[in-house]
Design a protein around this motif. Structure first.
Motif, mmCIF file in Angstrom:
data_model
loop_
_atom_site.group_PDB
_atom_site.id
_atom_site.type_symbol
_atom_site.label_atom_id
_atom_site.label_comp_id
_atom_site.label_asym_id
_atom_site.label_seq_id
_atom_site.Cartn_x
_atom_site.Cartn_y
_atom_site.Cartn_z
ATOM 1 N N ALA A 68 0.651 -1.330 0.215
ATOM 2 C CA ALA A 68 0.041 0.012 0.186
ATOM 3 C C ALA A 68 0.804 1.029 -0.003
ATOM 4 C CB ALA A 68 -0.957 -0.007 1.271
ATOM 5 N N VAL A 69 1.888 1.102 0.933
ATOM 6 C CA VAL A 69 2.788 2.389 0.783
ATOM 7 C C VAL A 69 3.595 2.509 -0.520
ATOM 8 C CG1 VAL A 69 4.828 3.365 1.983
ATOM 9 C CG2 VAL A 69 2.994 2.375 3.305
ATOM 10 N N GLY A 70 3.898 1.341 -1.225
ATOM 11 C CA GLY A 70 4.693 1.348 -2.484
ATOM 12 C C GLY A 70 3.881 1.878 -3.352
ATOM 13 N N TYR A 71 2.251 1.757 -3.090
ATOM 14 C CA TYR A 71 1.742 2.237 -4.496
ATOM 15 C C TYR A 71 1.715 3.879 -4.373
ATOM 16 C CZ TYR A 71 -2.702 3.698 -6.910
ATOM 17 O OH TYR A 71 -3.598 4.114 -7.845
ATOM 18 N N LEU A 72 2.046 4.300 -3.230
ATOM 19 C CA LEU A 72 2.149 5.914 -3.279
ATOM 20 C C LEU A 72 3.615 6.505 -3.903
ATOM 21 C CD1 LEU A 72 1.167 6.640 0.508
ATOM 22 C CD2 LEU A 72 -0.271 6.719 -1.644
ATOM 23 N N ASN A 73 4.516 5.381 -4.062
ATOM 24 C CA ASN A 73 5.833 5.559 -4.667
ATOM 25 C C ASN A 73 5.898 5.310 -5.964
ATOM 26 O OD1 ASN A 73 7.667 6.881 -2.552
ATOM 27 N ND2 ASN A 73 6.245 5.500 -1.554
ATOM 28 N N GLN A 74 4.886 4.883 -6.757
ATOM 29 C CA GLN A 74 5.025 4.644 -8.092
ATOM 30 C C GLN A 74 5.626 5.722 -9.107
ATOM 31 O OE1 GLN A 74 1.176 3.009 -9.557
ATOM 32 N NE2 GLN A 74 1.329 1.169 -8.235
ATOM 33 N N SER A 75 5.998 5.341 -10.194
ATOM 34 C CA SER A 75 6.654 6.302 -10.953
ATOM 35 C C SER A 75 5.678 7.384 -11.222
ATOM 36 C CB SER A 75 7.285 5.541 -12.259
ATOM 37 O OG SER A 75 6.230 4.991 -13.024
ATOM 38 N N ASN A 76 6.420 8.478 -11.855
ATOM 39 C CA ASN A 76 5.535 9.929 -11.937
ATOM 40 C C ASN A 76 5.050 9.557 -13.399
ATOM 41 O OD1 ASN A 76 6.228 11.230 -9.883
ATOM 42 N ND2 ASN A 76 7.829 11.822 -10.598
ATOM 43 N N ALA A 77 5.434 8.541 -14.161
ATOM 44 C CA ALA A 77 4.746 8.116 -15.412
ATOM 45 C C ALA A 77 3.394 7.876 -15.371
ATOM 46 C CB ALA A 77 5.456 7.040 -16.268
ATOM 47 N N GLN A 78 2.914 7.431 -14.001
ATOM 48 C CA GLN A 78 1.490 7.135 -13.794
ATOM 49 C C GLN A 78 0.791 8.075 -13.234
ATOM 50 O OE1 GLN A 78 0.514 3.171 -12.257
ATOM 51 N NE2 GLN A 78 2.582 2.219 -12.945
ATOM 52 N N GLU A 79 1.207 9.426 -13.274
ATOM 53 C CA GLU A 79 0.538 10.458 -12.683
ATOM 54 C C GLU A 79 -0.756 10.993 -13.138
ATOM 55 O OE1 GLU A 79 0.363 12.656 -9.294
ATOM 56 O OE2 GLU A 79 2.114 11.577 -9.573
ATOM 57 N N ASN A 80 -0.648 10.735 -14.325
ATOM 58 C CA ASN A 80 -1.979 11.159 -15.238
ATOM 59 C C ASN A 80 -3.057 10.236 -14.957
ATOM 60 O OD1 ASN A 80 -0.757 13.327 -16.540
ATOM 61 N ND2 ASN A 80 0.059 12.143 -18.173
ATOM 62 N N ASN A 81 -2.922 8.916 -14.374
ATOM 63 C CA ASN A 81 -4.028 8.065 -14.004
ATOM 64 C C ASN A 81 -4.747 8.869 -12.953
ATOM 65 O OD1 ASN A 81 -5.510 6.049 -12.648
ATOM 66 N ND2 ASN A 81 -4.124 4.598 -13.456
ATOM 67 N N GLU A 82 -6.069 8.957 -13.572
ATOM 68 C CA GLU A 82 -7.061 9.471 -12.688
ATOM 69 C C GLU A 82 -7.456 9.073 -11.325
ATOM 70 O OE1 GLU A 82 -8.758 12.657 -12.786
ATOM 71 O OE2 GLU A 82 -7.350 12.966 -14.597
ATOM 72 N N THR A 83 -7.445 7.616 -11.362
ATOM 73 C CA THR A 83 -7.778 6.955 -10.142
ATOM 74 C C THR A 83 -6.446 7.021 -9.224
ATOM 75 O OG1 THR A 83 -8.755 5.110 -11.486
ATOM 76 C CG2 THR A 83 -8.058 4.557 -9.120
ATOM 77 N N ARG A 84 -5.553 7.195 -9.552
ATOM 78 C CA ARG A 84 -4.376 7.395 -8.476
ATOM 79 C C ARG A 84 -4.372 8.694 -7.958
ATOM 80 N NH1 ARG A 84 0.910 9.136 -8.188
ATOM 81 N NH2 ARG A 84 2.081 7.658 -6.797
ATOM 82 N N LYS A 85 -4.643 9.664 -8.941
ATOM 83 C CA LYS A 85 -4.774 11.193 -8.352
ATOM 84 C C LYS A 85 -5.565 11.365 -7.310
ATOM 85 C CE LYS A 85 -3.446 13.856 -12.460
ATOM 86 N NZ LYS A 85 -4.080 14.707 -13.588
ATOM 87 N N ARG A 86 -6.813 10.441 -7.296
ATOM 88 C CA ARG A 86 -7.959 10.492 -6.594
ATOM 89 C C ARG A 86 -7.561 9.804 -5.065
ATOM 90 N NH1 ARG A 86 -11.287 9.523 -11.101
ATOM 91 N NH2 ARG A 86 -11.664 7.242 -10.373
ATOM 92 N N THR A 87 -6.800 8.529 -5.468
ATOM 93 C CA THR A 87 -6.274 7.706 -4.447
ATOM 94 C C THR A 87 -5.151 8.188 -3.502
ATOM 95 O OG1 THR A 87 -7.117 5.927 -5.604
ATOM 96 C CG2 THR A 87 -5.569 5.685 -4.023
ATOM 97 N N PHE A 88 -4.157 8.849 -4.129
ATOM 98 C CA PHE A 88 -2.924 9.132 -3.398
ATOM 99 C C PHE A 88 -3.024 10.105 -2.254
ATOM 100 C CE2 PHE A 88 0.597 12.161 -2.908
ATOM 101 C CZ PHE A 88 1.848 11.496 -3.008
#
Length: 197
Positions: A103-123
């Motif tokens: 779960a903590v590792g998910y917060l540190n995924q690469s910036n290449a996925q920064e455009n992912n809307e789900t991640r933007k809402r989850t982070f």
């Protein structure tokens, strides 16, 4: 042999006061373990429950409520919207399936996925909830995670702390994971309580 004689032969145990379980007794008298004769540190560690496991359910609910309130304060929202609620429910599921480190590792995924809307809402939700939990588990940490203003830096520090705990203090990591699982149920409850109508 009469029943009367039999009962006097085995008097009731007075080792535990009424209405007090052995677990409760241990948690309230942990300092006595240090003075136990012939007790090695390994034995004391086995007897003494870790800090996260000693927290009562009522306290966990209060902690979870505080965590949700803190998220609302940081995000400047009076209520949680649907995306917030989904992020909290998703965190609970992720913790059950993959664990705290993941779960903590998910917060540190690469910036290449920064455009992912789900991640933007989850982070933001995961960062605040997990950050508060780790700060409470490790109050003597070199840096309070929730005092770090930059979100990405805070996520990196959180990852470093969890990796260090998992590698150097595995029993503490497992206790922290168990606490996160307990907390997640209460996060879910309070998230629904503070959801928009």
């Amino acid at each position: 042999m009469s029943k009367k004689h039999k009962s006097s032969q085995f008097p009731p145990s007075r080792s535990n006061p009424p209405n007090q379980s052995p677990a409760g007794q241990n948690s309230g008298n942990l300092t006595k373990l240090n003075s136990m004769p012939n007790s090695t540190p390994a034995v004391q560690e086995a007897i003494a429950p870790s800090e996260p496991s000693r927290i009562k359910p009522e306290q966990i609910s209060l902690d979870a409520h505080h965590h949700i309130q803190k998220y609302l304060e940081i995000s400047h929202k009076p209520k949680l919207d649907k995306n917030d609620l989904n992020a909290i429910l998703r965190l609970s599921q992720h913790l059950r399936i993959f664990g705290l480190l993941s779960a903590v590792g998910y917060l540190n995924q690469s910036n290449a996925q920064e455009n992912n809307e789900t991640r933007k809402r989850t982070f933001p939700v995961w960062r605040v909830l997990l950050g508060q939990m780790i700060d409470e588990i490790n109050p003597s940490g070199t840096r309070k995670l929730m005092e770090i203003e930059a979100p990405n830096e805070m996520a990196r520090e959180l990852m470093k702390e969890i990796v260090k705990m998992a590698n150097e203090r595995p029993s503490e990591y497992m206790a922290s994971w168990r606490k996160s699982l307990n907390l997640s149920n209460h996060w879910n409850f309070w998230a629904r309580a503070y959801q928009e109508d």
